[in-house]
Design a protein around this motif. Sequence first.
Motif, PDB file in Angstrom:
ATOM      1  N   PHE A  32      38.559 -19.880  40.880  1.00 51.70           N
ATOM      2  CA  PHE A  32      38.152 -18.493  41.124  1.00 51.70           C
ATOM      3  C   PHE A  32      36.788 -18.266  40.474  1.00 51.70           C
ATOM      4  CE2 PHE A  32      42.778 -18.446  41.251  1.00 51.70           C
ATOM      5  CZ  PHE A  32      43.023 -17.724  42.414  1.00 51.70           C
ATOM      6  N   GLU A  33      35.858 -17.730  41.245  1.00 49.92           N
ATOM      7  CA  GLU A  33      34.503 -17.492  40.734  1.00 49.92           C
ATOM      8  C   GLU A  33      34.079 -16.074  41.119  1.00 49.92           C
ATOM      9  OE1 GLU A  33      31.995 -18.906  38.795  1.00 49.92           O
ATOM     10  OE2 GLU A  33      31.083 -16.989  39.325  1.00 49.92           O
ATOM     11  N   LYS A  34      33.589 -15.316  40.148  1.00 53.15           N
ATOM     12  CA  LYS A  34      33.231 -13.920  40.447  1.00 53.15           C
ATOM     13  C   LYS A  34      31.930 -13.801  41.246  1.00 53.15           C
ATOM     14  CE  LYS A  34      31.072 -12.856  35.975  1.00 53.15           C
ATOM     15  NZ  LYS A  34      29.670 -12.989  36.399  1.00 53.15           N
ATOM     16  N   SER A  35      31.056 -14.811  41.138  1.00 54.32           N
ATOM     17  CA  SER A  35      29.794 -14.762  41.887  1.00 54.32           C
ATOM     18  C   SER A  35      29.986 -15.327  43.292  1.00 54.32           C
ATOM     19  CB  SER A  35      28.719 -15.575  41.166  1.00 54.32           C
ATOM     20  OG  SER A  35      28.567 -15.108  39.861  1.00 54.32           O
ATOM     21  N   SER A  36      28.876 -15.304  44.070  1.00 56.53           N
ATOM     22  CA  SER A  36      29.000 -15.774  45.453  1.00 56.53           C
ATOM     23  C   SER A  36      28.869 -17.296  45.565  1.00 56.53           C
ATOM     24  CB  SER A  36      27.942 -15.099  46.323  1.00 56.53           C
ATOM     25  OG  SER A  36      26.677 -15.350  45.767  1.00 56.53           O
ATOM     26  N   ARG A 116      37.490 -20.092  45.592  1.00 60.92           N
ATOM     27  CA  ARG A 116      37.535 -18.678  45.994  1.00 60.92           C
ATOM     28  C   ARG A 116      36.437 -17.928  45.257  1.00 60.92           C
ATOM     29  NH1 ARG A 116      43.302 -16.130  46.309  1.00 60.92           N
ATOM     30  NH2 ARG A 116      41.914 -14.509  47.128  1.00 60.92           N
ATOM     31  N   THR A 117      35.318 -17.713  45.954  1.00 64.44           N
ATOM     32  CA  THR A 117      34.173 -17.022  45.347  1.00 64.44           C
ATOM     33  C   THR A 117      34.321 -15.508  45.518  1.00 64.44           C
ATOM     34  OG1 THR A 117      32.989 -17.378  47.399  1.00 64.44           O
ATOM     35  CG2 THR A 117      32.533 -18.928  45.627  1.00 64.44           C
ATOM     36  N   ASN A 118      33.481 -14.766  44.830  1.00 60.75           N
ATOM     37  CA  ASN A 118      33.509 -13.294  44.847  1.00 60.75           C
ATOM     38  C   ASN A 118      34.864 -12.738  44.416  1.00 60.75           C
ATOM     39  OD1 ASN A 118      30.797 -12.889  45.884  1.00 60.75           O
ATOM     40  ND2 ASN A 118      31.593 -13.761  47.792  1.00 60.75           N
TER      41      ASN A 118
END
Length: 324
Positions: A32-36, A116-118
């Motif tokens: 999981f990544e908060k950025s794009s 899974r970005t954003n």
Amino acid sequence: MRINSVAIIGSGIAGMRAAQLLVEQGHKVTVFEKSSGTGGRLASSKLGEGSIDLGAPIIDANDVEFESWLREQGVEQWFPSNATLQLEKRKPISGWVMAPRSSALTRQLAGGVELRTNVRVAVVWPDREGVLLRDAAGEALGHFDAVVIAAPAPQAATLLDAIQRFRHRAEKTAVSAIWTMALSLPERPAVLADVDWLEGEDEVIARVVRDSSKPQRSGENWIIQATEAWSQQVLDLEPDDVGREMLDAVSRAIGETLIPENVRVHRWRYARATPEQGHENALWDEQSGIGACGDWLCGGNVEGAWRSANELVARILGSRLKVA
Ligand SMILES: Cc1cc2nc3c(=O)[nH]c(=O)nc-3n(C[C@H](O)[C@H](O)[C@H](O)COP(=O)(O)OP(=O)(O)OC[C@H]3O[C@@H](n4cnc5c(N)ncnc54)[C@H](O)[C@@H]3O)c2cc1C
């Protein structure tokens, strides 16, 4: 404990190195990544028609094991010509850079991973079915057998709420900010004709780096990094104002006014961590299946983050071998 599914929070070098090792061992890995995009502080960003490395401009390898891993990944050695900010020549430095941009390194480690970005993970909580993740809106993201938190210390702290001793360690870690300015110039300034890297004593400027001198780059792109002390002083100013002061400071130092075509000013809120000495390089709580890795636990740099991920995965696999 039988560990099959693993969630990793953060797609910087620590998170993606952990992902690579866990995929190699046959685990089902979701990042999981908060950025794009991937990379964290090794990310690249659009600038004009091209891209530029906005975070760490170079990777130092002090250990042969890390160096040989970098070679395996296709990371290339780079010897930028080096000078002080006042343009006095120095011995060339050496380090490692990824081509054609630094984010390509973490991107290629995502093979076999569900990325899974954003998605910003807000809650990590163990229950009877495993470890439950929720996003900022409270939506469940799923249960996992184990969770690796690979975010910078201040962001990791809130995610480590279930293990208070880990949360305290994250909260105690000092992390400083760095303002960075990326710019493209119409042509190479004459005074910088044979200099790729400038570094020296200055209140405002820590480094000036010619990104276009790295392998497989084009254009005339430069990165200016402010000092940590000055970045802290102007932490909450508007990016345009900070950029103007940084550009003035560089122009003053080199004696030539730089007039960029494209500019991007970025504040790295959590840029450099100072890990506490004499503690573990990774955190793992076997009972809950929650662990943490990253530069704030080891080294405070890219190599340390990589090492921290290695240590955490060894401990996760050790738990599996013991109990599964
Ligand atoms: C300007 C600058 C210059 C630097 N120079 C150097 C250098 O010359 N040499 C060197 O070795 N190191 C340097 N560093 C430090 C180096 O970049 C870091 O030590 C290293 O990249 C950290 O990797 P990491 O994986 O631990 O963390 P990060 O790269 O920060 O990765 C963490 C990831 O977690 C994500 N994340 C955070 N919270 C959440 C959440 N709640 N949900 C989902 N995702 C989340 C973030 O978006 C990020 O992508 C520099 C750093 C900066 C900023």
